[in-house]
Write a protein that holds these residues in place. Structure first.
Motif, mmCIF file in Angstrom:
data_model
loop_
_atom_site.group_PDB
_atom_site.id
_atom_site.type_symbol
_atom_site.label_atom_id
_atom_site.label_comp_id
_atom_site.label_asym_id
_atom_site.label_seq_id
_atom_site.Cartn_x
_atom_site.Cartn_y
_atom_site.Cartn_z
ATOM 1 N N ALA A 27 0.835 -1.208 0.000
ATOM 2 C CA ALA A 27 0.000 0.000 0.000
ATOM 3 C C ALA A 27 0.871 1.259 0.000
ATOM 4 N N GLU A 28 1.955 1.243 0.763
ATOM 5 C CA GLU A 28 2.863 2.396 0.808
ATOM 6 C C GLU A 28 3.547 2.608 -0.542
ATOM 7 N N ARG A 29 3.958 1.507 -1.182
ATOM 8 C CA ARG A 29 4.591 1.626 -2.509
ATOM 9 C C ARG A 29 3.603 2.178 -3.531
ATOM 10 N N GLN A 30 2.357 1.724 -3.468
ATOM 11 C CA GLN A 30 1.359 2.260 -4.393
ATOM 12 C C GLN A 30 1.175 3.756 -4.166
ATOM 13 N N ARG A 31 1.098 4.183 -2.897
ATOM 14 C CA ARG A 31 0.963 5.616 -2.597
ATOM 15 C C ARG A 31 2.155 6.401 -3.146
ATOM 16 N N ALA A 32 3.365 5.844 -3.021
ATOM 17 C CA ALA A 32 4.567 6.531 -3.506
ATOM 18 C C ALA A 32 4.530 6.692 -5.025
ATOM 19 N N VAL A 33 4.104 5.658 -5.726
ATOM 20 C CA VAL A 33 4.041 5.743 -7.190
ATOM 21 C C VAL A 33 2.904 6.663 -7.618
ATOM 22 N N LEU A 34 1.767 6.583 -6.957
ATOM 23 C CA LEU A 34 0.646 7.464 -7.302
ATOM 24 C C LEU A 34 0.986 8.937 -7.053
ATOM 25 N N ALA A 35 1.899 9.205 -6.136
ATOM 26 C CA ALA A 35 2.319 10.587 -5.891
ATOM 27 C C ALA A 35 3.034 11.170 -7.108
ATOM 28 N N LEU A 36 3.566 10.306 -7.982
ATOM 29 C CA LEU A 36 4.208 10.783 -9.211
ATOM 30 C C LEU A 36 3.192 11.330 -10.205
ATOM 31 N N VAL A 37 1.939 10.896 -10.094
ATOM 32 C CA VAL A 37 0.880 11.324 -11.020
ATOM 33 C C VAL A 37 -0.357 11.730 -10.212
ATOM 34 N N PRO A 38 -0.265 12.796 -9.426
ATOM 35 C CA PRO A 38 -1.342 13.145 -8.500
ATOM 36 C C PRO A 38 -2.657 13.526 -9.166
ATOM 37 N N ASP A 39 -2.631 13.933 -10.440
ATOM 38 C CA ASP A 39 -3.866 14.339 -11.114
ATOM 39 C C ASP A 39 -4.537 13.207 -11.868
ATOM 40 N N ALA A 40 -3.905 12.048 -11.922
ATOM 41 C CA ALA A 40 -4.454 10.925 -12.690
ATOM 42 C C ALA A 40 -5.614 10.275 -11.942
ATOM 43 N N PRO A 41 -6.771 10.167 -12.598
ATOM 44 C CA PRO A 41 -7.893 9.466 -11.958
ATOM 45 C C PRO A 41 -7.595 7.967 -11.863
ATOM 46 N N VAL A 42 -7.543 7.436 -10.666
ATOM 47 C CA VAL A 42 -7.295 6.001 -10.468
ATOM 48 C C VAL A 42 -8.607 5.267 -10.650
ATOM 49 N N GLN A 43 -8.582 4.250 -11.508
ATOM 50 C CA GLN A 43 -9.787 3.486 -11.779
ATOM 51 C C GLN A 43 -9.883 2.241 -10.908
ATOM 52 N N TYR A 44 -8.752 1.663 -10.556
ATOM 53 C CA TYR A 44 -8.759 0.438 -9.766
ATOM 54 C C TYR A 44 -7.375 0.229 -9.173
ATOM 55 N N ARG A 45 -7.309 -0.342 -7.971
ATOM 56 C CA ARG A 45 -6.032 -0.713 -7.352
ATOM 57 C C ARG A 45 -5.959 -2.228 -7.294
ATOM 58 N N TYR A 46 -4.850 -2.777 -7.779
ATOM 59 C CA TYR A 46 -4.642 -4.217 -7.768
ATOM 60 C C TYR A 46 -3.779 -4.595 -6.571
ATOM 61 N N THR A 47 -4.153 -5.664 -5.876
ATOM 62 C CA THR A 47 -3.356 -6.104 -4.732
ATOM 63 C C THR A 47 -3.150 -7.611 -4.707
ATOM 64 N N ASN A 48 -3.938 -8.372 -5.466
ATOM 65 C CA ASN A 48 -3.815 -9.828 -5.417
ATOM 66 C C ASN A 48 -3.057 -10.393 -6.609
ATOM 67 N N ALA A 49 -3.574 -10.210 -7.811
ATOM 68 C CA ALA A 49 -2.950 -10.788 -8.994
ATOM 69 C C ALA A 49 -1.617 -10.103 -9.298
ATOM 70 N N LEU A 50 -1.535 -8.826 -9.067
ATOM 71 C CA LEU A 50 -0.305 -8.071 -9.236
ATOM 72 C C LEU A 50 -0.365 -6.869 -8.317
ATOM 73 N N ASP A 51 0.753 -6.239 -8.143
ATOM 74 C CA ASP A 51 0.809 -5.040 -7.310
ATOM 75 C C ASP A 51 0.815 -3.849 -8.253
ATOM 76 N N GLY A 52 -0.268 -3.085 -8.260
ATOM 77 C CA GLY A 52 -0.340 -1.939 -9.158
ATOM 78 C C GLY A 52 -1.709 -1.315 -9.160
ATOM 79 N N PHE A 53 -1.990 -0.581 -10.232
ATOM 80 C CA PHE A 53 -3.273 0.116 -10.333
ATOM 81 C C PHE A 53 -3.571 0.417 -11.789
ATOM 82 N N ALA A 54 -4.833 0.718 -12.060
ATOM 83 C CA ALA A 54 -5.260 1.186 -13.377
ATOM 84 C C ALA A 54 -5.625 2.651 -13.221
#
Length: 133
Positions: A63-90
């Motif tokens: 969760a902390e790593r996702q927050r750190a990466v999302l901070a690189l694109v603060p204006d991007a609308p996040v559609q989904y956060r992945y935590t099981n199949a992979l670590d990431g987001f759409a």
């Protein structure tokens, strides 16, 4: 004095009309603000994190790593956060945001979001939006 007051009132009204007309005319000839760059759906996969026996700690670290990466694109609308199949987001990203994320050492891959449809005739690939959960 009544005539002089009426003349002064008409003069003030005409001056206000001219000023309004000048403002309107200048607004019509000013260049429009540049359009915002288009956003497209992407899946952002973070680099693998080492697994430890403490599952709660792993979830917190992810969760902390996702927050750190999302901070690189603060204006991007996040559609989904992945935590099981992979670590990431759409997210819906601009070309500049995609470039910024691809340069991050925390990001393994930034891929256009596509839907895969499997049928008897093979695989059909179509561009789509992120899953809605």
């Amino acid at each position: 004095m009544g005539g002089r007051a009426a003349t002064t009132h008409r003069g003030a009204a005409m001056q206000a009309f001219r000023l309004s007309f000048a403002i309107l005319a200048s607004a019509c000839i000013l260049p429009a603000a540049p359009a915002a760059p288009p956003r497209h759906a992407y899946i952002v996969q973070l680099t693998a994190t080492p697994r430890t026996p403490q599952a709660d700690g792993d979830a917190a670290r992810r969760a902390e790593r996702q927050r750190a990466v999302l901070a690189l694109v603060p204006d991007a609308p996040v559609q989904y956060r992945y935590t099981n199949a992979l670590d990431g987001f759409a997210a819906l990203l601009t070309p500049a945001e995609v470039k910024r994320l691809r340069a991050s050492p925390l990001v393994a891959r930034v891929s256009p979001n596509t839907d895969e449809h499997v049928n008897d005739g093979g695989t059909h690939r179509a561009t789509g939006s992120a899953p809605q959960h």
